[in-house]
Write a protein that holds these residues in place. Structure first.
Motif, mmCIF file in Angstrom:
data_model
loop_
_atom_site.group_PDB
_atom_site.id
_atom_site.type_symbol
_atom_site.label_atom_id
_atom_site.label_comp_id
_atom_site.label_asym_id
_atom_site.label_seq_id
_atom_site.Cartn_x
_atom_site.Cartn_y
_atom_site.Cartn_z
ATOM 1 N N LEU A 120 48.436 24.775 39.395
ATOM 2 C CA LEU A 120 48.195 25.531 40.589
ATOM 3 C C LEU A 120 46.815 25.833 40.680
ATOM 4 O O LEU A 120 46.231 25.316 41.963
ATOM 5 N N LEU A 121 45.997 26.334 39.733
ATOM 6 C CA LEU A 121 44.686 26.421 39.617
ATOM 7 C C LEU A 121 43.854 25.286 39.877
ATOM 8 O O LEU A 121 42.895 25.399 40.639
ATOM 9 N N SER A 122 44.403 24.162 39.443
ATOM 10 C CA SER A 122 43.490 22.909 39.440
ATOM 11 C C SER A 122 43.924 22.203 40.631
ATOM 12 O O SER A 122 43.018 21.130 40.771
ATOM 13 N N ASP A 123 44.826 22.620 41.323
ATOM 14 C CA ASP A 123 45.168 21.450 42.532
ATOM 15 C C ASP A 123 43.773 21.508 43.410
ATOM 16 O O ASP A 123 43.261 22.364 43.589
ATOM 17 N N GLY A 124 43.857 20.376 44.352
ATOM 18 C CA GLY A 124 42.664 20.255 45.015
ATOM 19 C C GLY A 124 42.632 21.312 46.343
ATOM 20 O O GLY A 124 41.609 21.423 46.834
ATOM 21 N N ALA A 125 43.499 21.926 46.601
ATOM 22 C CA ALA A 125 43.371 23.114 47.533
ATOM 23 C C ALA A 125 42.855 24.411 46.995
ATOM 24 O O ALA A 125 42.304 24.962 47.699
ATOM 25 N N ARG A 126 42.667 24.347 45.469
ATOM 26 C CA ARG A 126 42.135 25.651 45.055
ATOM 27 C C ARG A 126 42.448 27.021 45.536
ATOM 28 O O ARG A 126 41.542 27.677 46.032
ATOM 29 N N PRO A 127 43.813 27.176 45.569
ATOM 30 C CA PRO A 127 44.085 28.629 46.097
ATOM 31 C C PRO A 127 43.835 29.667 44.916
ATOM 32 O O PRO A 127 43.473 29.260 43.853
ATOM 33 N N ILE A 128 43.946 30.926 45.607
ATOM 34 C CA ILE A 128 43.996 32.217 44.655
ATOM 35 C C ILE A 128 45.404 32.003 43.988
ATOM 36 O O ILE A 128 46.356 31.946 44.979
ATOM 37 N N VAL A 129 45.296 32.118 42.679
ATOM 38 C CA VAL A 129 46.963 32.006 41.964
ATOM 39 C C VAL A 129 46.934 33.450 41.421
ATOM 40 O O VAL A 129 46.164 33.812 40.629
ATOM 41 N N LEU A 130 48.007 34.242 41.956
ATOM 42 C CA LEU A 130 48.272 35.489 41.301
ATOM 43 C C LEU A 130 49.076 35.269 39.879
ATOM 44 O O LEU A 130 50.263 34.684 39.858
ATOM 45 N N LEU A 131 48.327 35.903 38.870
ATOM 46 C CA LEU A 131 48.980 35.634 37.471
ATOM 47 C C LEU A 131 48.937 37.062 36.863
ATOM 48 O O LEU A 131 48.280 37.808 36.945
ATOM 49 N N PRO A 132 49.759 37.073 35.666
ATOM 50 C CA PRO A 132 49.968 38.345 34.797
ATOM 51 C C PRO A 132 48.435 38.352 34.086
ATOM 52 O O PRO A 132 48.074 37.598 33.360
ATOM 53 N N ARG A 133 47.863 39.719 34.108
ATOM 54 C CA ARG A 133 46.805 39.816 33.424
ATOM 55 C C ARG A 133 46.958 40.142 31.996
ATOM 56 O O ARG A 133 47.968 40.914 31.685
ATOM 57 N N LEU A 134 46.020 39.815 31.008
ATOM 58 C CA LEU A 134 46.094 40.078 29.639
ATOM 59 C C LEU A 134 45.284 41.544 29.429
ATOM 60 O O LEU A 134 44.330 41.616 30.204
ATOM 61 N N ASP A 135 45.889 42.273 28.404
ATOM 62 C CA ASP A 135 45.276 43.514 28.003
ATOM 63 C C ASP A 135 43.716 43.238 27.620
ATOM 64 O O ASP A 135 43.601 42.074 26.855
ATOM 65 N N GLY A 136 42.894 43.972 27.978
ATOM 66 C CA GLY A 136 41.595 43.656 27.404
ATOM 67 C C GLY A 136 40.609 42.776 27.779
ATOM 68 O O GLY A 136 39.621 42.614 27.392
ATOM 69 N N GLY A 137 40.940 41.874 28.886
ATOM 70 C CA GLY A 137 40.137 41.154 29.445
ATOM 71 C C GLY A 137 38.786 41.642 30.001
ATOM 72 O O GLY A 137 38.835 42.783 30.374
ATOM 73 N N PRO A 138 37.801 40.822 30.063
ATOM 74 C CA PRO A 138 36.393 41.227 30.553
ATOM 75 C C PRO A 138 36.409 41.545 31.993
ATOM 76 O O PRO A 138 35.683 40.749 32.746
ATOM 77 N N VAL A 139 37.299 42.323 32.513
ATOM 78 C CA VAL A 139 37.245 42.522 34.237
ATOM 79 C C VAL A 139 37.350 44.053 34.540
ATOM 80 O O VAL A 139 38.134 44.848 33.775
ATOM 81 N N ALA A 140 36.455 44.571 35.091
ATOM 82 C CA ALA A 140 36.198 45.886 35.223
ATOM 83 C C ALA A 140 37.428 46.614 36.075
ATOM 84 O O ALA A 140 38.160 45.771 36.801
#
Length: 755
Positions: free
Chosen positions: A271-291
């Motif tokens: 889904l991420l790589s599809d030519g439409a390049r949508p925003i894909v809602l996914l379960p986040r991992l703990d400790g990822g470098p996201v504010a």
């Protein structure tokens, strides 16, 4: 020797179809011509019968990647003695049936050129070819030729013109073809409008690393960017946008980088790589470098990959993920015209990474969630629009469907094509309404559809309904909101019904003038009968109860405990709590609703998840995220003469809460209870009416925990289950449902079958 006249219809312009035909025909030694016209692509080919036959097979089988061949019509005639094969000029005359392709993510060939220091397009942020790049957002008319796009003002240099006119080149008649010598240019501009020196991408990346906010002009409008890891910048962006809690989307360089932030399985990667390049809602991992301020309190992230060359360049220059959210102040449409963007975003962005290629149509990013081995669209926009939804039946007269008030789309339907618009947004201000009316006019011109029938919602105060009423010379068809939801699901699946339709959403105007939202319908395309519902409860304060879900908790608890809710369940100040209870009991300013969305709100507030919201659906979204997925217990709901008692679920949740049961367990038991009541009602309706197919629609069914448990339960009970995939289950799919209902009624009024 034979000659054939071939008509190819579908998305076959601007996707390399003519050079494909040219190469195929010359490779087989055939003579003739190929060209574009208002219908699509026309071909004349002559030669030995067996080679012509091979040509016709390959025409569909080996079509270019971006082509969508809907129909190939062939008429055989006598040879004319033609010599050689040629691509001829486009013919714009006649009724328009040609399709326009959606914008498509930069292809691998162009990315290699972008990264190759020896290539003349090295680092050029507008590299594209027939296999990728802007389409819908730059098209002003058809046929899809350069003079009818926003590239008309850029005269090609000799090198680009040679590529453009060479049938063997992958840029043959790629309308946005350009290079650094002749094409658009990227600029880095201060909020005051001054050009900043140096390389625009390098300067933008440096400012992001320093904590700045950048407005980035994309394919369909402006985005606002900060480093995803920078809490101060993300927090500042929230303040400036007046966007308190709603999550920001994050752009990552590739699937590998996405897997550092979220759970990415094969489906998510696809889904991420599809030519439409949508925003894909996914379960986040703990400790990822996201504010923390990127998605506060949210267990999911919306990730997307770069889809335009400036994104690739910017991600490479920053070396880490960036927030890329819509370029607007909350509740306003995305900015897409340069002057407007500089006016509206000057107080938000520190600098602008912009360019001089105009955007003709404002288009937001599409949003999708993985479900059941495929993507489930939550917002259908860039990358999908204007590709039509192909219907399984004919629309006898051209239809305009005006859509709903929230998450508005419109739909124009003719023949077996339903052109569902890009996401317009909530019709709550002049700018969005202007985008809506201009979009309808543009689609009508682009696809040659002059509506004779106009479908609309029953709510008299919707701006979309008022727009329908202002149109002259058309037949108006009112379609009940929840029937439109179920019809949309039927059209999405190519099914005419009848089905047991379960329409769960926030609110919709019912045929009795009350607010519906927890409905069981016996429905086909033409008609729907309300067969069951959730028991209505008051909404204390009307729309205030939507913004403050604790009010719904008060109303539901009052009903659940027969007017004597126990102490300790108040989810607001006691003075306000009892005032709201009194308001609900009085009925003054407290309309009744059967809404499933308001039931979810009540439980969310009750267990302390969300008592006041800052964006639509927030309480229910966060309730889903709090639910313990391992919990299989389910609260029961009884059935009375009024309907299914959602208050029973609220009472069970309250009793558990008073007993000290963890909120995550309560949330899961509530979800499981709603799924169970759906299955039980569908079984009862099947026993009474003999229907064995259930269709699930409405925004509540974007909740994957609820949807999964409901689908599993229905299938275990022997039902066929229809869910959404091509169009959203929320109000973004309403216009498609309205269109097919209007068409079906048109057919049945003539005594025919909708199929």
């Amino acid at each position: 020797m034979i000659r054939v006249e071939v008509r190819v219809e579908g998305a076959v312009q601007g996707v390399g179809f003519r050079p494909f035909v040219y190469g195929l025909a010359t490779g087989l030694g055939l003579a003739g011509v190929v060209g574009n016209d208002a219908d699509g692509v026309f071909v004349e080919a002559e030669g030995p019968r067996e080679r012509v036959a091979e040509f016709l097979v390959a025409l569909r089988r080996d079509a270019p990647t971006l082509a969508r061949v809907e129909r190939v019509g062939v008429v055989e005639g006598a040879p004319r003695g033609a010599r050689g094969f040629a691509i001829v000029r486009s013919d714009a005359s006649g009724p328009r049936r040609a399709l326009v392709s959606p914008d498509t993510a930069t292809c691998g060939d162009c990315l290699r050129e972008l990264a190759d220091p020896g290539n003349r397009r090295f680092g050029y942020p507008f590299v594209n070819c027939t296999n990728c790049g802007p389409r819908f957002t730059i098209v002003r008319g058809v046929p899809y030729d350069r003079p009818l796009t926003t590239m008309a003002g850029f005269a090609m240099c000799a090198a680009c013109a040679a590529e453009y006119h060479d049938p063997a080149d992958r840029r043959f008649h790629a309308q946005p073809t350009c290079c650094p010598d002749c094409g658009p240019r990227l600029r880095l501009v201060s909020a005051r409008g001054d050009d900043l020196p140096g390389d625009p991408v390098a300067g933008c990346a440096a400012l992001l690393r320093d904590g700045g906010v950048v407005a980035v002009k994309g394919l369909g409008g402006y985005h606002l960017a900060v480093l995803a890891s920078d809490e101060a910048a993300a927090s500042a962006l929230r303040r400036r946008k007046h966007r308190e809690d709603k999550p920001f989307a994050v752009m990552v360089a590739d699937v590998r980088q996405a897997a550092l932030l979220c759970e990415v399985d094969d489906l998510a990667a696809a889904l991420l790589s599809d030519g439409a390049r949508p925003i894909v809602l996914l379960p986040r991992l703990d400790g990822g470098p996201v504010a923390p301020s990127v998605a506060p309190g949210n267990r999911h992230l919306g990730l997307m990959l770069p889809y335009a060359p400036p994104h690739h360049l910017l991600l490479a220059a920053t070396g880490e993920p960036i927030v890329l959210t819509s370029g607007n102040v909350s509740d306003e449409p995305i900015a897409y015209e340069d002057a407007d963007a500089f006016t509206r975003l000057a107080g938000i962005a520190d600098v602008f990474l912009t360019h001089d290629r105009p955007i003709h149509v404002r288009t937001d990013d599409s949003v999708v969630r993985p479900f059941g081995g495929r993507g489930m669209l939550l917002r259908r926009s860039r990358g999908h629009v204007p590709e039509p939804v192909t219907l399984a039946w004919d629309v006898p007269r051209p239809v305009l469907a005006c859509g709903a008030e929230l998450k508005n789309t419109f739909c124009l339907a003719k023949g077996r094509r339903a052109f569902l618009s890009h996401h317009i947004g909530d019709l709550e201000n002049y700018e969005t309404l202007r985008s809506y009316t201009e979009g309808i006019a543009h689609f009508s011109r682009l696809f040659g559809i002059v509506p004779e029938v106009v479908a609309h919602d029953l709510h008299p105060e919707y701006l979309s309904t008022k727009h329908a009423a202002e149109l002259d010379g058309v037949e108006l068809v009112g379609v009940q909101h929840h029937h439109a939801h179920i019809a949309s699901c039927l059209a999405d699946n190519g099914e005419p019904g009848p089905v047991i339709g379960v329409a769960f959403d926030g609110l919709g105007h019912g045929t009795d003038g009350t607010l519906w939202g927890g409905e069981f319908l016996l429905a086909d395309l033409a008609a729907a009968e309300r067969a069951a519902r959730l028991v209505p409860v008051p909404m204390p304060g009307g729309t205030a109860a939507i913004r403050q879900p604790w009010r719904m908790a008060a109303a539901y608890l009052d009903l659940a405990y027969d007017g004597r809710p126990p102490e300790g369940l108040e989810v607001a100040r006691r003075d306000r709590w009892h005032d709201v209870l009194a308001l609900a009991r009085s009925g003054v300013g407290s309309p009744l609703t059967s809404s499933a969305g308001r039931l979810f709100d009540a439980v969310s507030a009750l267990i302390g998840v969300r008592g006041t919201i800052t964006y639509e659906g927030q309480a229910a979204i966060e309730l889903e995220q709090h639910a313990d997925p391992a919990e299989r217990g389910a609260y029961p709901a009884s059935v009375s003469a009024e309907g299914v008692r959602g208050a029973d679920l609220v009472r069970a949740a309250a009793d558990d809460l008073l007993a000290g049961v963890a909120p995550g367990v309560i949330a899961a038991r509530f979800h499981n209870g709603v799924a169970r009541l759906v299955v039980e009602r569908c079984v009862a309706l099947r026993d009474a009416h003999g229907l064995t197919t259930a269709a699930l629609s409405g925004g509540v069914f974007q909740n994957l925990l609820l949807l999964g448990r409901t689908v599993d339960g229905l299938r275990a009970a022997g039902f066929r289950v229809l869910t959404h995939s091509r169009v959203p289950a929320n109000d973004g799919g309403i216009s498609l449902g309205q269109a097919v209902v209007a068409a079906a009624r048109d057919v049945t009024s003539r005594g025919d079958s909708p199929t």
